[in-house]
Design a protein around this motif. Structure first.
Motif, PDB file in Angstrom:
ATOM      1  N   THR B  45       0.864  -1.273  -0.023  1.00 13.18           N
ATOM      2  CA  THR B  45      -0.008  -0.201   0.068  1.00 13.18           C
ATOM      3  C   THR B  45       0.953   1.233  -0.140  1.00 13.18           C
ATOM      4  OG1 THR B  45      -1.624  -1.215   1.218  1.00 13.18           O
ATOM      5  CG2 THR B  45      -1.904   1.030   1.304  1.00 13.18           C
ATOM      6  N   VAL B  46       2.021   1.460   0.857  1.00 11.09           N
ATOM      7  CA  VAL B  46       2.756   2.450   0.816  1.00 11.09           C
ATOM      8  C   VAL B  46       3.489   2.620  -0.426  1.00 11.09           C
ATOM      9  CG1 VAL B  46       4.848   3.187   1.801  1.00 11.09           C
ATOM     10  CG2 VAL B  46       3.210   1.953   3.566  1.00 11.09           C
ATOM     11  N   ILE B  47       4.155   1.546  -0.982  1.00 12.14           N
ATOM     12  CA  ILE B  47       4.746   1.710  -2.437  1.00 12.14           C
ATOM     13  C   ILE B  47       3.920   2.180  -3.304  1.00 12.14           C
ATOM     14  CG2 ILE B  47       5.757   0.385  -4.061  1.00 12.14           C
ATOM     15  CD1 ILE B  47       7.089  -1.619  -1.874  1.00 12.14           C
ATOM     16  N   LEU B  67      -8.241   2.710  -0.644  1.00  8.78           N
ATOM     17  CA  LEU B  67      -8.862   2.171  -1.847  1.00  8.78           C
ATOM     18  C   LEU B  67      -7.856   0.824  -2.347  1.00  8.78           C
ATOM     19  CD1 LEU B  67     -11.215   2.181  -4.116  1.00  8.78           C
ATOM     20  CD2 LEU B  67      -9.188   3.115  -5.586  1.00  8.78           C
ATOM     21  N   THR B  68      -6.604   1.183  -2.468  1.00  4.74           N
ATOM     22  CA  THR B  68      -5.574   0.099  -2.725  1.00  4.74           C
ATOM     23  C   THR B  68      -5.506  -0.954  -1.795  1.00  4.74           C
ATOM     24  OG1 THR B  68      -3.669   0.336  -4.281  1.00  4.74           O
ATOM     25  CG2 THR B  68      -3.189   0.657  -2.021  1.00  4.74           C
ATOM     26  N   PHE B  69      -5.693  -0.591  -0.364  1.00 10.09           N
ATOM     27  CA  PHE B  69      -5.444  -1.580   0.562  1.00 10.09           C
ATOM     28  C   PHE B  69      -6.724  -2.502   0.255  1.00 10.09           C
ATOM     29  CE2 PHE B  69      -6.198  -3.468   4.887  1.00 10.09           C
ATOM     30  CZ  PHE B  69      -4.611  -4.038   4.884  1.00 10.09           C
ATOM     31  N   ALA B  70      -7.972  -1.889   0.210  1.00 10.29           N
ATOM     32  CA  ALA B  70      -9.122  -2.665   0.152  1.00 10.29           C
ATOM     33  C   ALA B  70      -8.893  -3.682  -1.046  1.00 10.29           C
ATOM     34  CB  ALA B  70     -10.302  -1.805  -0.048  1.00 10.29           C
ATOM     35  N   ALA B  71      -8.174  -3.178  -2.110  1.00 15.54           N
ATOM     36  CA  ALA B  71      -8.082  -4.277  -3.175  1.00 15.54           C
ATOM     37  C   ALA B  71      -6.908  -5.197  -2.846  1.00 15.54           C
ATOM     38  CB  ALA B  71      -7.557  -3.060  -4.580  1.00 15.54           C
TER      39      ALA B  71
END
Lengths: 429, 272
Positions: B45-47, B67-71
Motif C-alpha cells: 500500500t505504501v509503495i 482504496l488500494t488496501f481494500a484491493a
C-alpha cells in the motif's frame, strides 16, 4: 468373515528416473498419433498376491529386503493403489508404518497426540479421554509439553507407539516398529502387543525382521519374496523356511577348502578341509533327528605340527544366537595335530535340539588359546522331529531338555547328590 | 458435488486440526508472530501510494491508500492461499506416504489457514476506514460471499497446481510468479473504473472494446476486488456485469481442476 481380503494384488513401478518434461511430451505426441508411448521397464513390487486375514488374527509378514512387505502394507492402508487386483479392508486402520509418521517437530507431545489421533480418524473427545493413558505408557509425563523436535529418537518412537496402540482401531498395521526404544520399553511394547492380541482381539499386521518377535507374537506368518507369497501358515515352519533360504543366500556356494570364503578368520596354520555331519546310521546327511545320536566330523589341514590344539564346535540359530559349544578343552590330554590331514570327530549321543534350522561354527585354537581358525555358519543343517511328539508349545525354544513328569504321585526320588534337606522337602511336597 | 461436500464434512475435525497445526507451526518460533503477516499488504500500500504520487491515478472521492488496501486485501488472500495450497501436497509428503485420507484435504486446509491472516487484514482495513472516517454500507453483507468465492478461485488454480507440483516441482515455483503477474491484470494498483472508462466510455480499442472488457472481467479477481471496494467503501451494490464472467469461468473450471486432482492423487504416494 475376513476383515482383510487381498486378491491377485499386483503393484508395478516404473524403473528409472521420473520422466522429464520432454519425455512426457513425446509420450503425449505418440499417443496423439495413435501410437503407444515408449514404455519404461516395469518392476513388480507385488506380483499376484492373494490372502485373507480373519478378524482377531495376528499376521506377520516377513521376507528379505525388497520383497514387497511395505508396499503391501501401503496398499492395505490405502496410501497407494494396486496396479491390478483387489484389496478389501473392512475396518478402521491404524497404520504404524514407521512409528512417528505424522509427528510434527514444532508441536508439543500433547499437541501431537491430538494431531495424530485426528489423523487416525478419532474425535477430540475420544483423544482427550485416552490422553492420560497415552502419556503414561510413553513415560513422557515430564516432557509432554515440550516440542517433540527436542525429543530423543526413542522418546518419539515411544510416543508414536503409545498413540497408535492406545487409540481404538480395528486393524493395526506395524512396519518394523518393535525394533526401537530401550530394552525395558521394548519389553513393554511386546507386552502391550500381546495384550492387544489376547484381550482386545484386534487384528494386527506386523512386518519385522526380528524373527523371534514375529514368531512369538503371530498366529500366522506370510513369507514374501520378490513380490510373491512363498509360504503362508504356521509361524515356526514359515520362519524356518525363511531362515533356510537366507542361510543359503548367505552361504552362497561356499567351499570349505577354498580358503578365501567369507566371514572366516584364519592364520593359515590350520585350514578346515571338510566338514560333515553323520546321522544315527553313520551316514552323511544335512538332516539330523532330534534325540538321536549325531557325529560332527571335520578334516583339518595343518601346515606343520601343532601341539595340543583346542577344537570348538558350536550350534547357533540362523540369526546367530549361540546355543551351545562343544569344546575339546575339557580333554585332560589334548592330542597333537600332525602336519597334513587330521580327523576330528565330536560325538553327540542324543541331539538335544528341537526341530528347526541350525548353523554350525568351528574354531581351532592353539595351546595358548590363540585363534588359528574360526568360522560361523560353516554348515547349515536341519533337525527333524525325533520320537517325542511335537506339540505347538514344544516348538518354542531351541533345546529339548531331558525330563520326566510325575503328576499326582509321591514317588519323586531325587539323586543322592542333592544334599539340602529343605530342598528335598519342598520338592517332595 | 453434494457427495464431495458430504465426504469432506466427515473430515471436518481433521481439517480443523491440520489447519490449527499449520498455524501453530507457522508462528511458533517467530517472535513477531502473526504481526509479520500484515507487513506485505501494508508495505505494498505504501509503495503504490508513493508510485501514484508520480503517475496520478484517478480514484474519485475515495482516498487512494484505503482504496488500494481494500484491493490488496482480497488479492493477498487469494495469492497467499493459492501459493500455500499449491505446495501443500508436497509439503506433507511425510503424511501422504504413510496415512490415507482424501488428499484434497491438504490444499483445502492450506486455503482455510489463510483466513487467519485475512482477519488481521480486516482489522487493518477497519483502522484505515476509521482514519478516513468511512463506514461500510449495508451492502457489506456481500463480503462473506466474496471471501468464499475468492477461496474457490484460489482452489481452482491450486488443485490442479498442487497435483502437477507432485510430478513437476517447477509448478510450485512458477505459479506464484504467474500469480504475481496477474496482479497487473487485476484492479489492484488502479481502480476498475479506469478500465471501464477507457474501454467502455472512450472505446479505446474500437470495435474490440467490449470484448476486451469482458476478457478483463473473465479474471475473477477483477470482479472480486471491484465488488469488495464497492460494498465496503463506495456504498454501492455489487456490479454483476463485472462479476459474472469470472464467476462462470470459476464454476466451469473448479470441477475440472478437482477432477484432475482426484485422478492424480492415486499416484501421489508413488511419485512424491
Amino acid at each position: 468373515m475376513a476383515i482383510i481380503e487381498v486378491e491377485h494384488l499386483t503393484k508395478e513401478y516404473r524403473l528409472g528416473q521420473l520422466t522429464k518434461v520432454g519425455d512426457t511430451f513425446k509420450g503425449i505426441a505418440a499417443r496423439l498419433r495413435g501410437r503407444k508411448p515408449p514404455e519404461r521397464k516395469a518392476f513388480k513390487a507385488l506380483d499376484d498376491v492373494t490372502f485373507s486375514v480373519e478378524e482377531g488374527e495376528v499376521v506377520g509378514i516377513i521376507g528379505p529386503n525388497g520383497a514387497g512387505k511395505s508396499t503391501l502394507l501401503k496398499i492395505l492402508c490405502g496410501v497407494t493403489r494396486p496396479s491390478w487386483g483387489n484389496c478389501i479392508v473392512g475396518g478402521k486402520v491404524a497404520p504404524l508404518i514407521e512409528v512417528g509418521a505424522g509427528l510434527v517437530g514444532d508441536l508439543t507431545g500433547r499437541e501431537n497426540i491430538y494431531l495424530n489421533g485426528t489423523i487416525l480418524g478419532l474425535g477430540r473427545k475420544e483423544i482427550t479421554s485416552a490422553l492420560g493413558q497415552i502419556i503414561e505408557f510413553a513415560e513422557l509425563e515430564e516432557f509432554i509439553d515440550t516440542p517433540i523436535k527436542r525429543y530423543s529418537s526413542g522418546m518419539k518412537v515411544r510416543l508414536g507407539f503409545s498413540i497408535a496402540t492406545t487409540l481404538k482401531s480395528e486393524i493395526l498395521i506395524m512396519d518394523e516398529v518393535l525394533a526401537v526404544g530401550d530394552m525395558a520399553f521394548q519389553r513393554k511394547c511386546f507386552d502391550r502387543m500381546e495384550n492387544l492380541i489376547k484381550t482386545e482381539g484386534r487384528t494386527i499386521l506386523l512386518v519385522s525382521h526380528n524373527m523371534r518377535q514375529v514368531e512369538r507374537l503371530c498366529s500366522r506368518i506370510v513369507l514374501l519374496n520378490n513380490g510373491r507369497v512363498i509360504e503362508d501358515g504356521n509361524p515356526k515352519k514359515v520362519c524356518d523356511l525363511y531362515f533356510e533360504q537366507s542361510s543359503k543366500k548367505i552361504m552362497g556356494e561356499y567351499n570349505v577348502s577354498g580358503g578365501q570364503a567369507r566371514n572366516l578368520r584364519m592364520t593359515g596354520e590350520v585350514i578346515l578341509h571338510s566338514l560333515s555331519l553323520l546321522n544315527e546310521e553313520g551316514e552323511e546327511s544335512d538332516a539330523m533327528r532330534s534325540g538321536y545320536p549325531m557325529v560332527i566330523q571335520a578334516w583339518f589341514d595343518c601346515d606343520r605340527h601343532i601341539e595340543s590344539p583346542e577344537v570348538v564346535f558350536g550350534f547357533h540359530t540362523p540369526d546367530l544366537i549361540y546355543i551351545a559349544s562343544m569344546d575339546s578343552a575339557r580333554l585332560m590330554n589334548k592330542p597333537n595335530f600332525r602336519e597334513g590331514k587330521n580327523l576330528v570327530q565330536c560325538v553327540i549321543p542324543e541331539l538335544p535340539l528341537i526341530p528347526g534350522i541350525y548353523g554350525l561354527r568351528v574354531g581351532v585354537l592353539d595351546r595358548y588359546r590363540r585363534e588359528m581358525f574360526y568360522g560361523e555358519s560353516i554348515k547349515t543343517f536341519s533337525v527333524l522331529p525325533g520320537d517325542i511328539p511335537v506339540s505347538k508349545t514344544a516348538a518354542l525354544g531351541f533345546i529339548d531338555i531331558k525330563h520326566e513328569w510325575h503328576i499326582n504321585t509321591n514317588s519323586v526320588s531325587l539323586n543322592d547328590d542333592v544334599t539340602s534337606d529343605t530342598a528335598t522337602e519342598s520338592l517332595a511336597r | 458435488m453434494i457427495a464431495v461436500i458430504k465426504e469432506l464434512w466427515t473430515y471436518r475435525e481433521l481439517m480443523t486440526t491440520l489447519a490449527w497445526k499449520e498455524i501453530v507451526v507457522r508462528y511458533k518460533q517467530a517472535y513477531l508472530g502473526i504481526g509479520i503477516a500484515v507487513l506485505k499488504p501494508l508495505l505494498l500500500t505504501v509503495i503504490f501510494t508513493m508510485v501514484r504520487s508520480f503517475v496520478g491515478i484517478d480514484t474519485g472521492k475515495i482516498p487512494y491508500p484505503v482504496l488500494t488496501f481494500a484491493a490488496l486485501l482480497p488479492w493477498t488472500f487469494f495469492q497467499e492461499s493459492a501459493a500455500a495450497s499449491v505446495n501443500s501436497v508436497v509439503a506433507n509428503a511425510g503424511l501422504i506416504k504413510k496415512i490415507y485420507f482424501p488428499r484434497v484435504i491438504f490444499p483445502l486446509t492450506a486455503v482455510l489457514t489463510k483466513f487467519v491472516e485475512l482477519s488481521i487484514y480486516f482489522f487493518l482495513l477497519a483502522l484505515f476506514m476509521i482514519w478516513y472516517r468511512m463506514a461500510p454500507s449495508a451492502h457489506a453483507v456481500w463480503v462473506p460471499f466474496l471471501l468464499v468465492y475468492t477461496a474457490l478461485v484460489s482452489l481452482t488454480i491450486s488443485l490442479v497446481g498442487a497435483a502437477l507440483n507432485v510430478y513437476y516441482r517447477d509448478v510450485g515455483q512458477m505459479l506464484p510468479v504467474g500469480i504475481n503477474l496477474l496482479m497487473y491484470a487485476s484492479p489492484v494498483i488502479y481502480p476498475l473504473s479506469l478500465v471501464h472508462k477507457k474501454l467502455i466510455v472512450q472505446q479505446a480499442a474500437g470495435d474490440w472494446s467490449h470484448l476486451l472488457y469482458t476478457l478483463y472481467t473473465l479474471n475473477p479477481l477483477a470482479g472480486i476486488i471491484d465488488t469488495f471496494q464497492a460494498v465496503m467503501l463506495r456504498g454501492d451494490p455489487p456490479d454483476f456485469q463485472v462479476l459474472w464472467p469470472g464467476f462462470v469461468a470459476t464454476l466451469l473450471l473448479l470441477p475440472l481442476s478437482y477432477a484432475i486432482f482426484r485422478r492424480a492423487e492415486a499416484y501421489f504416494a508413488d511419485v512424491i
